[in-house]
Design an enzyme around this catalytic site. Structure first.
Site, PDB file in Angstrom:
ATOM      1  N   GLY A   1     -38.841  22.218 -73.084  1.00 51.51           N
ATOM      2  CA  GLY A   1     -37.869  21.411 -72.353  1.00 51.51           C
ATOM      3  C   GLY A   1     -38.084  21.445 -70.854  1.00 51.51           C
ATOM      4  O   GLY A   1     -39.125  21.851 -70.362  1.00 51.51           O
TER       5      GLY A   1
ATOM      6  N   HIS B   1     -41.260  17.138 -67.695  1.00 51.58           N
ATOM      7  CA  HIS B   1     -41.852  16.452 -66.545  1.00 51.58           C
ATOM      8  C   HIS B   1     -42.866  15.438 -67.079  1.00 51.58           C
ATOM      9  O   HIS B   1     -43.067  15.340 -68.307  1.00 51.58           O
ATOM     10  CB  HIS B   1     -42.489  17.462 -65.585  1.00 51.58           C
ATOM     11  CG  HIS B   1     -43.426  18.425 -66.257  1.00 51.58           C
ATOM     12  ND1 HIS B   1     -44.612  18.036 -66.822  1.00 51.58           N
ATOM     13  CD2 HIS B   1     -43.331  19.767 -66.475  1.00 51.58           C
ATOM     14  CE1 HIS B   1     -45.233  19.082 -67.331  1.00 51.58           C
ATOM     15  NE2 HIS B   1     -44.469  20.158 -67.155  1.00 51.58           N
TER      16      HIS B   1
ATOM     17  N   HIS C   1     -45.355  16.525 -69.831  1.00 47.79           N
ATOM     18  CA  HIS C   1     -44.827  16.521 -71.199  1.00 47.79           C
ATOM     19  C   HIS C   1     -44.771  15.088 -71.739  1.00 47.79           C
ATOM     20  O   HIS C   1     -45.130  14.835 -72.885  1.00 47.79           O
ATOM     21  CB  HIS C   1     -43.390  17.054 -71.227  1.00 47.79           C
ATOM     22  CG  HIS C   1     -43.235  18.510 -70.879  1.00 47.79           C
ATOM     23  ND1 HIS C   1     -42.548  18.928 -69.765  1.00 47.79           N
ATOM     24  CD2 HIS C   1     -43.648  19.642 -71.508  1.00 47.79           C
ATOM     25  CE1 HIS C   1     -42.541  20.248 -69.732  1.00 47.79           C
ATOM     26  NE2 HIS C   1     -43.202  20.713 -70.759  1.00 47.79           N
TER      27      HIS C   1
ATOM     28  N   LYS D   1     -53.472  21.924 -69.829  1.00 47.87           N
ATOM     29  CA  LYS D   1     -52.906  22.823 -68.819  1.00 47.87           C
ATOM     30  C   LYS D   1     -52.894  24.267 -69.330  1.00 47.87           C
ATOM     31  O   LYS D   1     -53.158  25.201 -68.599  1.00 47.87           O
ATOM     32  CB  LYS D   1     -51.503  22.338 -68.472  1.00 47.87           C
ATOM     33  CG  LYS D   1     -50.547  23.352 -67.912  1.00 47.87           C
ATOM     34  CD  LYS D   1     -50.675  23.420 -66.438  1.00 47.87           C
ATOM     35  CE  LYS D   1     -49.800  24.439 -65.745  1.00 47.87           C
ATOM     36  NZ  LYS D   1     -48.764  25.062 -66.492  1.00 47.87           N
ATOM     37  N   ASP D   2     -52.540  24.419 -70.627  1.00 51.40           N
ATOM     38  CA  ASP D   2     -52.550  25.748 -71.255  1.00 51.40           C
ATOM     39  C   ASP D   2     -53.798  25.820 -72.127  1.00 51.40           C
ATOM     40  O   ASP D   2     -53.723  25.779 -73.355  1.00 51.40           O
ATOM     41  CB  ASP D   2     -51.265  25.940 -72.063  1.00 51.40           C
ATOM     42  CG  ASP D   2     -50.035  25.901 -71.179  1.00 51.40           C
ATOM     43  OD1 ASP D   2     -49.689  26.922 -70.592  1.00 51.40           O
ATOM     44  OD2 ASP D   2     -49.434  24.804 -71.040  1.00 51.40           O
TER      45      ASP D   2
ATOM     46  N   SER E   1     -45.453  21.577 -63.906  1.00 54.74           N
ATOM     47  CA  SER E   1     -44.979  22.677 -64.736  1.00 54.74           C
ATOM     48  C   SER E   1     -43.471  22.796 -64.545  1.00 54.74           C
ATOM     49  O   SER E   1     -42.968  22.591 -63.433  1.00 54.74           O
ATOM     50  CB  SER E   1     -45.657  23.976 -64.298  1.00 54.74           C
ATOM     51  OG  SER E   1     -44.955  25.086 -64.814  1.00 54.74           O
TER      52      SER E   1
HETATM   53  P1  AMP Z   1     -44.131  23.964 -72.166  1.00 50.66           P
HETATM   54  O1  AMP Z   1     -42.850  23.204 -72.189  1.00 50.66           O
HETATM   55  O2  AMP Z   1     -44.479  24.524 -70.835  1.00 50.66           O
HETATM   56  O3  AMP Z   1     -44.250  24.951 -73.287  1.00 50.66           O
HETATM   57  O4  AMP Z   1     -45.266  22.894 -72.434  1.00 50.66           O
HETATM   58  C1  AMP Z   1     -45.253  22.077 -73.583  1.00 50.66           C
HETATM   59  C2  AMP Z   1     -46.564  21.356 -73.691  1.00 50.66           C
HETATM   60  O5  AMP Z   1     -46.779  20.558 -72.525  1.00 50.66           O
HETATM   61  C3  AMP Z   1     -47.761  22.304 -73.790  1.00 50.66           C
HETATM   62  O6  AMP Z   1     -48.683  21.797 -74.753  1.00 50.66           O
HETATM   63  C4  AMP Z   1     -48.334  22.271 -72.401  1.00 50.66           C
HETATM   64  O7  AMP Z   1     -49.715  22.548 -72.355  1.00 50.66           O
HETATM   65  C5  AMP Z   1     -48.062  20.829 -72.000  1.00 50.66           C
HETATM   66  N1  AMP Z   1     -48.067  20.671 -70.537  1.00 50.66           N
HETATM   67  C6  AMP Z   1     -47.465  21.487 -69.633  1.00 50.66           C
HETATM   68  N2  AMP Z   1     -47.738  21.068 -68.374  1.00 50.66           N
HETATM   69  C7  AMP Z   1     -48.526  19.966 -68.484  1.00 50.66           C
HETATM   70  C8  AMP Z   1     -49.148  19.096 -67.544  1.00 50.66           C
HETATM   71  N3  AMP Z   1     -49.015  19.254 -66.232  1.00 50.66           N
HETATM   72  N4  AMP Z   1     -49.885  18.062 -68.013  1.00 50.66           N
HETATM   73  C9  AMP Z   1     -50.032  17.889 -69.359  1.00 50.66           C
HETATM   74  N5  AMP Z   1     -49.476  18.687 -70.296  1.00 50.66           N
HETATM   75  C10 AMP Z   1     -48.735  19.707 -69.879  1.00 50.66           C
END
Ligand code: AMP
Length: 295
Positions: free
Chosen positions: A39, A42, A45, A164-165, A200
C-alpha cells in the site's frame, strides 16, 4: 448502462471470500493477474497494475493486495510506522480499473501467531543469503511466506513484481520454480522521480534536506555506469571504495552495502562490466533506501 455492465472494483478482506472468487474465475477460464503491495501506492506500483492488466487483457481480472506483512519486518524496523492511506490507494486503483483489492488482516493471515498457532514458513536458502538477506536476516523468510500464501489465496496466472526489489524478484522466481507454483512472474522496470530517486513508499520519511540527499543513490548508479563505459572493466573493490566515499559525502547518508553480482545467480563478481548487476542500500537519516541497475 445496466448494472451488470458497470465495472465496480470489489474490496475483499476475507481470505475465504478471495479464494472463492479466484476459484470461480478459474472455473470459467478467466485469467488472473496479481500485484502484491504494502500500500501507500505511488506511480511505480501503478505501473505494475497496468502491466498486470496488459498481461491478462480486458477479459481477465486484476487483483491488487494491500497488506503490510509483519513477518518481513524485524522488531527494530518500521512496521508500526509504515505509511498507510487506504482511502487514497483505493481511489487510485479504482481509476486504474483494478477488479479486486484484497486487504487481509493479521488475525486471518497469521492466526494465533503469538500463541505459536502459526509455524509454517517458506524459506529460500541460497539467493536470500546476501545483500538484503544479510542486512535483514528474517526479511526474505517473511516475503516468501506471505507471497506463497497470497498465491494460494489469489490463484494468479501472472504476478507482477518490481525490478526495484531486484533480489526479492529473483527469490520469488526461484520459489515459483522450486515449489511448482503455476504462476508466471513478470518483473517490471523501476519508476523514478525527476532527480532519479527510485519511487518508494518510504520516501515519505525523507523530510527537509534528506529528500535531496537521497538522490545520491542514483548518482552512485550513474557514476558507476560512466566508469564502466569508460574503462570497460573496473575492479569491484575499487568501485565499492569510491562509492562509499561518494555516498558519504552527503552529510546524512551512510552506505549499508553496495554489491556487484551476476544477475541470475546473484553470485558476487570481482569486476564490474557491461551486464553486471549492481545493488546498494543506503541509510539517509534513519530511512534505509535501496536501488539497483544493470551496468
Ligand atoms: P511494496 O509496496 O514496497 O512492497 O512494493 C510492491 C511492489 O511494487 C514490489 O514488487 C516492488 O518491487 C514494486 N515497486 C516498488 N517501488 C517501485 C518502483 N519505483 N517502480 C516499480 N515498481 C516498484
Amino acid at each position: 448502462m445496466t448494472q451488470s455492465k458497470l465495472k465496480i472494483m470489489q474490496i475483499v478482506s476475507s481470505i475465504a471470500a478471495m479464494q472463492r472468487l479466484a476459484k470461480k474465475w478459474q472455473r470459467t477460464g478467466t485469467r488472473i493477474g496479481f500485484v502484491p503491495t504494502m500500500g501507500y501506492l505511488h506511480a511505480g506500483h501503478l505501473s505494475l497494475v497496468k502491466r498486470a492488466r496488459q498481461a491478462v487483457g480486458k477479459s481477465g481480472k486484476v487483483v491488487v493486495s494491500i497488506y503490510v506483512n509483519p513477518t518481513q519486518f524485524a522488531p527494530t524496523e518500521d512496521l508500526s510506522k509504515y505509511p498507510r492511506d487506504l482511502k487514497r490507494d483505493l481511489k487510485l486503483l479504482r481509476e486504474l480499473k483494478a477488479d479486486v483489492v484484497f486487504t487481509p488482516n493479521d488475525a486471518e493471515m497469521y492466526p494465533n501467531k503469538s500463541e505459536n498457532g502459526f509455524s509454517t514458513y517458506v524459506v529460500e536458502e541460497k539467493l536470500s543469503q546476501t545483500m538484503e538477506g544479510a542486512s535483514r536476516p528474517t526479511h526474505f523468510r517473511g516475503v516468501t511466506t506471505v507471497v506463497a500464501k497470497l498465491f494460494n489465496i489469489v490463484l494468479p496466472d501472472v504476478a507482477v513484481f518490481g525490478q526495484k526489489d531486484f533480489q526479492q524478484a529473483a527469490i520469488i522466481k526461484r520459489m515459483v520454480t522450486d515449489l511448482n507454483f503455476p504462476v508466471k512472474i513478470i518483473v517490471a522496470p523501476t519508476l523514478r522521480e525527476r532527480d532519479g530517486l527510485a519511487m518508494s513508499s518510504r520516501n515519505k520519511y525523507l523530510t527537509g534536506d534528506l529528500r535531496q540527499q537521497a538522490a545520491i543513490l542514483w548518482r552512485a548508479i550513474y557514476t558507476t555506469q560512466a566508469a564502466v563505459k569508460k574503462s570497460k572493466t573496473v575492479s569491484a573493490a575499487k568501485l565499492k571504495a569510491d562509492l562509499k566515499k561518494l555516498i558519504e559525502s552527503e552529510p546524512d547518508a551512510k552506505l549499508d552495502y553496495v554489491e556487484f553480482f551476476e544477475p541470475e545467480t546473484l553470485s558476487p563478481v570481482s569486476t564490474g562490466k557491461f551486464g553486471t548487476q549492481m545493488a546498494l542500500a543506503v541509510f539517509v537519516g534513519k530511512t534505509r533506501l535501496i536501488d539497483n541497475t544493470r551496468l
